[in-house]
Design a protein around this motif. Structure first.
Motif, PDB file in Angstrom:
ATOM      1  N   ASN A   1      14.517 -20.382  -7.784  1.00 22.63           N
ATOM      2  CA  ASN A   1      13.149 -20.634  -8.250  1.00 22.63           C
ATOM      3  C   ASN A   1      12.439 -19.365  -8.693  1.00 22.63           C
ATOM      4  N   PHE A   2      12.941 -18.168  -8.277  1.00 23.86           N
ATOM      5  CA  PHE A   2      12.311 -16.909  -8.640  1.00 23.86           C
ATOM      6  C   PHE A   2      12.813 -16.442 -10.005  1.00 23.86           C
ATOM      7  N   GLY A   3      11.894 -15.924 -10.793  1.00 24.26           N
ATOM      8  CA  GLY A   3      12.258 -15.287 -12.060  1.00 24.26           C
ATOM      9  C   GLY A   3      11.495 -13.981 -12.195  1.00 24.26           C
TER      10      GLY A   3
ATOM     11  N   LEU B   1      12.110 -11.694  -0.584  1.00 25.95           N
ATOM     12  CA  LEU B   1      11.353 -12.932  -0.672  1.00 25.95           C
ATOM     13  C   LEU B   1      12.329 -14.093  -0.590  1.00 25.95           C
ATOM     14  N   SER B   2      11.858 -15.206  -0.053  1.00 26.58           N
ATOM     15  CA  SER B   2      12.721 -16.387  -0.029  1.00 26.58           C
ATOM     16  C   SER B   2      11.908 -17.658  -0.105  1.00 26.58           C
ATOM     17  N   ILE B   3      12.582 -18.721  -0.560  1.00 24.09           N
ATOM     18  CA  ILE B   3      12.053 -20.080  -0.525  1.00 24.09           C
ATOM     19  C   ILE B   3      12.813 -20.812   0.570  1.00 24.09           C
ATOM     20  N   ASP B   4      12.078 -21.430   1.499  1.00 30.62           N
ATOM     21  CA  ASP B   4      12.705 -22.168   2.590  1.00 30.62           C
ATOM     22  C   ASP B   4      12.234 -23.613   2.542  1.00 30.62           C
ATOM     23  N   THR B   5      13.149 -24.532   2.355  1.00 26.55           N
ATOM     24  CA  THR B   5      12.801 -25.961   2.274  1.00 26.55           C
ATOM     25  C   THR B   5      13.412 -26.749   3.433  1.00 26.55           C
TER      26      THR B   5
ATOM     27  N   ASN C   1       0.829  -1.211   0.000  1.00 29.10           N
ATOM     28  CA  ASN C   1       0.000   0.000   0.000  1.00 29.10           C
ATOM     29  C   ASN C   1       0.868   1.267   0.000  1.00 29.10           C
ATOM     30  N   ILE C   2       1.750   1.321  -0.974  1.00 34.09           N
ATOM     31  CA  ILE C   2       2.517   2.512  -1.303  1.00 34.09           C
ATOM     32  C   ILE C   2       2.353   2.733  -2.800  1.00 34.09           C
ATOM     33  N   ALA C   3       2.070   3.940  -3.204  1.00 32.85           N
ATOM     34  CA  ALA C   3       1.828   4.217  -4.627  1.00 32.85           C
ATOM     35  C   ALA C   3       3.000   3.733  -5.476  1.00 32.85           C
ATOM     36  N   ALA C   4       2.647   3.067  -6.598  1.00 34.22           N
ATOM     37  CA  ALA C   4       3.625   2.617  -7.589  1.00 34.22           C
ATOM     38  C   ALA C   4       4.660   1.655  -6.997  1.00 34.22           C
ATOM     39  N   ARG C   5       4.204   0.792  -6.090  1.00 25.07           N
ATOM     40  CA  ARG C   5       5.098  -0.219  -5.517  1.00 25.07           C
ATOM     41  C   ARG C   5       4.476  -1.577  -5.792  1.00 25.07           C
ATOM     42  N   PHE C   6       4.948  -2.224  -6.896  1.00 22.63           N
ATOM     43  CA  PHE C   6       4.370  -3.506  -7.284  1.00 22.63           C
ATOM     44  C   PHE C   6       5.404  -4.321  -8.042  1.00 22.63           C
ATOM     45  N   TYR C   7       5.128  -5.673  -8.072  1.00 19.66           N
ATOM     46  CA  TYR C   7       6.117  -6.597  -8.623  1.00 19.66           C
ATOM     47  C   TYR C   7       5.394  -7.770  -9.291  1.00 19.66           C
ATOM     48  N   LEU C   8       6.026  -8.298 -10.327  1.00 20.36           N
ATOM     49  CA  LEU C   8       5.521  -9.493 -11.000  1.00 20.36           C
ATOM     50  C   LEU C   8       6.701 -10.422 -11.234  1.00 20.36           C
ATOM     51  N   PHE C   9       6.539 -11.677 -10.798  1.00 16.82           N
ATOM     52  CA  PHE C   9       7.636 -12.635 -10.940  1.00 16.82           C
ATOM     53  C   PHE C   9       7.052 -14.050 -11.026  1.00 16.82           C
TER      54      PHE C   9
END
Length: 330
Positions: free
Chosen positions: A269-271, A300-304, A250-258
């Motif tokens: 695993n992230f792209g 962000l992270s993946i934890d296995t 919830n900050i203007a113009a703060r978004f991501y697609l992966f």
């Protein structure tokens, strides 16, 4: 030698007795009155009008008229007069008009078969045998629970959030599908191929109503993450993964697609497809503590390391923020 029998007071024929038929007939009269005892009424306090030969009644309390002083006795109309017999404890009578069975308890005539009390029964089996686990068991083609003039609710109540309140669908007494609140207060629908391993197809969070289709086709979450803290969730989609994820705050113009693809292992695993602002998100491996990634950014992270792969989201943007996640894929 006694002159009467001890139970029914039947007169005995005495040695060298004259007119033996009189004694014998009196005994037969008593037997005829009190054996196979079926009465026309119980509790009358005054003699009925116009009785027929052989009519029998159980006299009520405080009797009057020809029945006065004969409370609770057996009254028989015989030879144009009332004859009375005193009942003994345990004698039974059938009320001919209703089929009700009565028993003399030594003072009163009471129901021989008490009314059934269905309160606090230890278990009930209908068409089958109940047991200590299934204390209400029904074997039937259908079971009907209907309204009583309005609505109707079926209530499953559990002791605590960690317990289970659910409907379990079985094949051969082995679970195949379950719906309810199992182990928490979130509502879920699960299926199983063998009654042992269950797969969650749908879950609804109790705190927000957020719906997760846990097969991975669709996942949505709104979560408020404090500054310099991390939030994690069990990854509900498939492994290997083929997921497209949208993340915004919830900050203007703060978004991501992966994308999250392949066998879940680590940051590889992230792209990333795009990030706004560029360079404000980091992809890491393992659990995040809240201060693992760079200050002023999101990580962000993946934890296995656990039994179920987790995804961590770490907020280091400098303030408490609402994060929104949505996915497509599997």
């Amino acid at each position: 030698m006694s002159e009467q029998s001890p139970i029914l007071s039947l007169p005995y024929i005495q040695p060298a007795q004259a007119q033996k038929h009189v004694t014998h007939n009196e005994a037969l009269r008593i037997l005829d009155a009190v054996t196979q005892l079926a009465v026309l009424d119980a509790g009358l306090t005054a003699p009925p009008a116009g009785p027929a030969q052989g009519d029998r009644y159980l006299v009520g309390a405080s009797a009057t008229g020809a029945w006065a002083g004969q409370d609770h006795a057996i009254a028989v109309w015989a030879d144009a007069a009332w004859v009375f017999f005193t009942p003994r404890t345990g004698w039974r009578a059938d009320l001919a008009t209703t089929g009700t069975q009565l028993r003399f308890d030594g003072a009163l005539w009471v129901d021989a078969i008490p009314a059934l009390d269905f309160q606090n029964l230890p278990m009930v089996g209908v068409g089958t045998t109940a047991n200590a686990t299934n204390r209400l068991s029904v074997a039937a083609d259908a079971t009907l629970l209907t309204h009583d003039g309005g609505g109707h609710q079926l209530k499953l109540n559990k002791d605590s959030a960690a317990d289970t309140a659910s409907l379990l669908f079985q094949t051969g007494f082995s679970g195949r599908a379950e719906m309810g609140t199992a182990g928490n207060d979130d509502f879920s629908i699960k299926v199983s191929p063998d009654g042992s391993t269950f797969h969650t197809g749908l879950s609804i969070e109790s705190s927000s109503g957020a719906v997760q289709i846990n097969s991975g086709q669709q996942f949505f979450e709104d979560v408020f993450i404090l500054d310099d803290t991390a939030w994690s969730f069990d990854i509900p989609w498939s492994n290997p993964s083929r997921i497209l994820m949208w993340l915004s705050i919830n900050i203007a113009a703060r978004f991501y697609l992966f994308a999250v693809t392949g066998t879940l292992v680590n940051a590889t695993n992230f792209g990333e497809m795009f990030a706004n602002p560029a360079g404000s998100i980091n992809y890491l491996t393992g659990p995040l503590t809240g201060t693992t990634g760079p200050d002023g950014e999101i990580s962000l992270s993946i934890d296995t390391t656990g039994a179920v792969p987790k995804m961590f989201i770490e907020n280091r943007v400098g303030s408490n923020r609402l994060f929104t996640l949505a996915t497509m894929g599997k």
